[in-house]
Design a protein around this motif. Structure first.
Motif, PDB file in Angstrom:
ATOM      1  N   SER A 172       0.872  -1.292   0.000  1.00  0.00           N
ATOM      2  CA  SER A 172       0.263  -0.329  -0.377  1.00  0.00           C
ATOM      3  C   SER A 172       1.038   1.940   0.145  1.00  0.00           C
ATOM      4  O   SER A 172       1.942   1.086   0.434  1.00  0.00           O
ATOM      5  CB  SER A 172      -1.114  -0.017   1.510  1.00  0.00           C
ATOM      6  OG  SER A 172      -0.044   0.157   2.798  1.00  0.00           O
ATOM      7  N   GLY A 173       0.371   2.406  -0.319  1.00  0.00           N
ATOM      8  CA  GLY A 173       1.226   3.779  -0.415  1.00  0.00           C
ATOM      9  C   GLY A 173       1.691   4.447   1.349  1.00  0.00           C
ATOM     10  O   GLY A 173       2.860   3.939   1.657  1.00  0.00           O
ATOM     11  N   THR A 174       0.626   3.529   2.313  1.00  0.00           N
ATOM     12  CA  THR A 174       1.160   3.733   3.889  1.00  0.00           C
ATOM     13  C   THR A 174       1.904   2.765   3.886  1.00  0.00           C
ATOM     14  O   THR A 174       3.182   3.738   4.974  1.00  0.00           O
ATOM     15  CB  THR A 174      -0.060   3.717   4.549  1.00  0.00           C
ATOM     16  OG1 THR A 174      -1.750   3.859   3.613  1.00  0.00           O
ATOM     17  CG2 THR A 174      -0.543   3.758   6.170  1.00  0.00           C
ATOM     18  N   PHE A 203      -5.144  13.326   3.560  1.00  0.00           N
ATOM     19  CA  PHE A 203      -5.291  11.922   3.517  1.00  0.00           C
ATOM     20  C   PHE A 203      -4.792  11.525   4.923  1.00  0.00           C
ATOM     21  O   PHE A 203      -3.535  11.901   5.007  1.00  0.00           O
ATOM     22  CB  PHE A 203      -5.532  11.104   2.660  1.00  0.00           C
ATOM     23  CG  PHE A 203      -5.637   9.543   2.823  1.00  0.00           C
ATOM     24  CD1 PHE A 203      -7.035   9.492   2.821  1.00  0.00           C
ATOM     25  CD2 PHE A 203      -5.395   8.338   2.751  1.00  0.00           C
ATOM     26  CE1 PHE A 203      -7.651   8.314   3.176  1.00  0.00           C
ATOM     27  CE2 PHE A 203      -5.298   7.331   3.150  1.00  0.00           C
ATOM     28  CZ  PHE A 203      -6.977   7.549   3.194  1.00  0.00           C
ATOM     29  N   ALA A 207      -3.111   9.481   6.089  1.00  0.00           N
ATOM     30  CA  ALA A 207      -1.660   8.230   5.769  1.00  0.00           C
ATOM     31  C   ALA A 207      -0.948   9.051   5.887  1.00  0.00           C
ATOM     32  O   ALA A 207      -0.217   8.358   6.568  1.00  0.00           O
ATOM     33  CB  ALA A 207      -1.934   6.899   4.891  1.00  0.00           C
ATOM     34  N   ASP A 242       5.113  12.549  -0.501  1.00  0.00           N
ATOM     35  CA  ASP A 242       3.343  11.758  -0.562  1.00  0.00           C
ATOM     36  C   ASP A 242       3.086  11.915  -1.660  1.00  0.00           C
ATOM     37  O   ASP A 242       2.180  12.417  -1.539  1.00  0.00           O
ATOM     38  CB  ASP A 242       2.898  11.863   0.579  1.00  0.00           C
ATOM     39  CG  ASP A 242       1.599  10.959   0.569  1.00  0.00           C
ATOM     40  OD1 ASP A 242       0.996  10.332  -0.289  1.00  0.00           O
ATOM     41  OD2 ASP A 242       0.894  11.281   1.812  1.00  0.00           O
ATOM     42  N   CYS A 274       0.633   9.600  -3.712  1.00  0.00           N
ATOM     43  CA  CYS A 274       0.125   9.249  -4.218  1.00  0.00           C
ATOM     44  C   CYS A 274      -0.848   9.255  -4.580  1.00  0.00           C
ATOM     45  O   CYS A 274      -1.677   8.691  -5.040  1.00  0.00           O
ATOM     46  CB  CYS A 274      -0.438   8.646  -2.273  1.00  0.00           C
ATOM     47  SG  CYS A 274       0.735   7.689  -1.648  1.00  0.00           S
ATOM     48  N   GLU A 275      -1.482  10.765  -5.177  1.00  0.00           N
ATOM     49  CA  GLU A 275      -2.644  10.610  -5.416  1.00  0.00           C
ATOM     50  C   GLU A 275      -2.174  11.507  -6.700  1.00  0.00           C
ATOM     51  O   GLU A 275      -2.545  11.882  -7.604  1.00  0.00           O
ATOM     52  CB  GLU A 275      -2.691  12.050  -4.652  1.00  0.00           C
ATOM     53  CG  GLU A 275      -3.968  11.746  -3.362  1.00  0.00           C
ATOM     54  CD  GLU A 275      -4.159  13.127  -3.020  1.00  0.00           C
ATOM     55  OE1 GLU A 275      -4.262  13.957  -2.804  1.00  0.00           O
ATOM     56  OE2 GLU A 275      -5.143  12.417  -1.172  1.00  0.00           O
ATOM     57  N   ALA A 286       0.918   5.566  -4.698  1.00  0.00           N
ATOM     58  CA  ALA A 286      -1.012   4.071  -4.149  1.00  0.00           C
ATOM     59  C   ALA A 286      -1.177   4.143  -5.042  1.00  0.00           C
ATOM     60  O   ALA A 286      -1.499   4.893  -6.244  1.00  0.00           O
ATOM     61  CB  ALA A 286      -1.339   4.855  -2.625  1.00  0.00           C
ATOM     62  N   LYS A 327      -7.675   5.234  -7.878  1.00  0.00           N
ATOM     63  CA  LYS A 327      -6.443   6.139  -8.201  1.00  0.00           C
ATOM     64  C   LYS A 327      -6.043   6.978  -9.128  1.00  0.00           C
ATOM     65  O   LYS A 327      -7.082   5.838 -10.594  1.00  0.00           O
ATOM     66  CB  LYS A 327      -4.849   5.616  -7.335  1.00  0.00           C
ATOM     67  CG  LYS A 327      -4.930   5.873  -6.080  1.00  0.00           C
ATOM     68  CD  LYS A 327      -5.130   7.119  -5.537  1.00  0.00           C
ATOM     69  CE  LYS A 327      -4.418   7.825  -4.082  1.00  0.00           C
ATOM     70  NZ  LYS A 327      -5.202   7.154  -2.936  1.00  0.00           N
TER      71      LYS A 327
HETATM   72  C1  LIG Z   1      -1.721  10.806  -0.244  1.00  0.00           C
HETATM   73  C2  LIG Z   1      -2.200  10.473   0.468  1.00  0.00           C
HETATM   74  N1  LIG Z   1      -1.303   9.464   1.470  1.00  0.00           N
HETATM   75  C3  LIG Z   1      -1.128   7.887   1.438  1.00  0.00           C
HETATM   76  C4  LIG Z   1      -2.648   6.997   0.275  1.00  0.00           C
HETATM   77  C5  LIG Z   1      -2.798   5.379   1.007  1.00  0.00           C
HETATM   78  O1  LIG Z   1      -2.611   5.261   0.507  1.00  0.00           O
HETATM   79  P1  LIG Z   1      -2.707   3.471   0.626  1.00  0.00           P
HETATM   80  O2  LIG Z   1      -4.222   3.572   1.117  1.00  0.00           O
HETATM   81  O3  LIG Z   1      -2.103   2.960  -0.742  1.00  0.00           O
HETATM   82  O4  LIG Z   1      -1.743   2.944   1.837  1.00  0.00           O
HETATM   83  C6  LIG Z   1      -3.281   8.144   0.024  1.00  0.00           C
HETATM   84  C7  LIG Z   1      -4.738   7.299  -0.427  1.00  0.00           C
HETATM   85  O5  LIG Z   1      -5.090   7.395  -0.501  1.00  0.00           O
HETATM   86  C8  LIG Z   1      -3.271   9.203  -0.211  1.00  0.00           C
HETATM   87  O6  LIG Z   1      -3.944   9.784  -1.107  1.00  0.00           O
END
Ligand SMILES: Cc1ncc(COP(=O)(O)O)c(C=O)c1O
Length: 390
Positions: free
Chosen positions: A58-60, A85, A87, A156, A158-159, A180, A185
């Motif tokens: 996952s991104g987290t 977000f 995370a 980060d 992820c977006e 992520a 996404k």
């Molecule tokens: C800014 C941001 N950081 C981190 C994440 C975490 O990704 P994941 O849901 O894959 O853990 C997201 C996911 O939506 C995100 O939008």
């Protein structure tokens, strides 16, 4: 994610090639730590313009591993946006460090470099920079700040996969970046994430830690099939399966087309909504090539948070997915109580988060559907005003 609405908030773009890629893996008998993961890592790194890719669950997980690999732990502070977000902040808690929140700019919704600089102390061990909703504005300034203070910047991203600031790709501003692949996404693997960096040692530490801290015996196979059973550090199981990775490879091959479709959706929204009073549409710097993740508008004027929630409910009643992106992270009770945060400490993030409405955004959303979303939004806003003017 809303899946049963006629016009959902998001919908993954799954092609026959994607399905074939996953079923091919199932037929191959190799379901984890194999060639699809390696291919996805190589292709993601190449796409972003970095030398290393490390696929994770996952991104987290990616953000957490990077903090661990940078030796962030108890007693350390990590600067992170209040408006993102959750995370982005959770991973700091997972590492045992303290998240130090920074308010956002009311236009870009990203942090301002001077606000980040003001929060730097001798305990600051890292800065997490987020391209909020995929907008990279301000990332160069954050990178310069990180260089000035020699504090690593973790992007980060992820977006923002595929987005650019001038010629610089999202994912190239920090010491390392994380993408992520949740189904909303730009590209999805169902669940999944990818660390990219030019720092081989950092990448190898992450490769080891995503796989229980096992020793990497052969880098030529990216620490996957080459890991030994002995462990050299504490680790986690943050691996990405071959099924997920194969889907990622297939999706990544369509990223440009997906971005074009999503940009068309965003342009149509902007055209339809710009003239609506009491509505703020996204402002994007002309230097930015957006890879649209979500299309988020903000209510202005007399609308309260309750009004906003009523408007979202109204859209949903009309079978249109809409959501409130994002609540300000420091207002969540576990952060608020632990760090003694009070209402008003992050005035811009709090105010913005009370006024946002994310509208449907996915490949295949038609112009007619977008117009219907916009008309229904206008109707719900008018209805809300009438009720309150009574
Ligand atoms: C800014 C941001 N950081 C981190 C994440 C975490 O990704 P994941 O849901 O894959 O853990 C997201 C996911 O939506 C995100 O939008």
């Amino acid at each position: 994610m809303s899946t049963n609405q006629v016009i959902p908030l998001s919908r993954p773009d799954i092609s026959d090639d994607d399905i074939r890629a996953v079923t091919d893996v199932l037929r191959s008998g190799r379901l984890s730590l194999g060639p699809s993961m390696e291919a996805f890592e190589e292709q993601m790194a190449a796409r972003v313009g970095r030398s290393e890719g490390v696929a994770v669950s996952s991104g987290t997980a990616g953000l957490h591993l990077l903090l661990e690999a940078l030796d962030v732990g108890p007693g350390d502070e990590v600067i992170t946006p209040a408006f993102s977000f959750v995370a982005s902040a959770n991973c700091i808690e997972h590492a045992g460090a303290k998240p130090v929140f920074v308010d956002c700019d009311p236009t870009t919704l990203n942090v301002r470099v001077e606000d980040v600089e003001a929060k730097i102390t001798e305990r600051t061990k890292a800065i997490i920079g987020v391209e909020v909703f995929g907008n990279p504005t301000g990332m160069r300034e954050l990178a310069a700040l990180s260089a000035k203070y020699e504090i690593p910047l973790i992007e980060d991203a992820c977006e923002g996969l595929g987005g650019r600031l001038g010629n610089d790709a999202i994912g190239t501003f920090g010491r390392a970046a994380v993408f992520a692949f949740y189904p909303n996404k730009q590209i999805t693997t169902g669940e999944g994430g990818m660390i990219v960096t030019d720092d081989t040692r950092l990448a190898d530490a992450c490769r080891s830690m995503r796989n229980h801290g096992r020793t990497i015996s052969n880098r030529a196979v990216t620490g996957a099939v080459g890991t030994r059973l002995d462990a050299e550090r504490l680790g986690w199981n943050y691996r990405m399966s071959e099924l997920h990775a194969a889907l990622g490879v297939s999706q990544l091959s369509r990223l440009d087309t997906i971005m074009e479709h999503r940009a068309r959706v965003a342009d149509t929204y902007t055209r339809e909504l710009s003239s609506m009073s009491d509505l703020i549409v996204p402002t994007i710097d002309p230097n930015v090539t957006m890879s649209w993740f979500v299309y988020v508008v903000r209510l202005s004027g007399p609308y309260t948070t309750e009004d906003r929630d009523e408007i979202i409910e109204g859209l949903r009643r009309h079978d249109i997915g809409a959501a409130h992106y994002f609540p300000a992270i420091p207002t969540f009770p576990h952060f608020r109580d632990k760090y003694g945060i009070r209402a008003g400490d992050f005035p811009v993030a709090e105010s913005v988060s009370q006024r946002t409405i994310a509208l449907p955004m996915f490949v295949g959303l038609t112009e007619v559907e977008i117009k219907l979303v916009c008309q229904t939004l206008g109707l719900m806003m008018t209805r809300n005003r009438f009720r309150h003017d009574d």
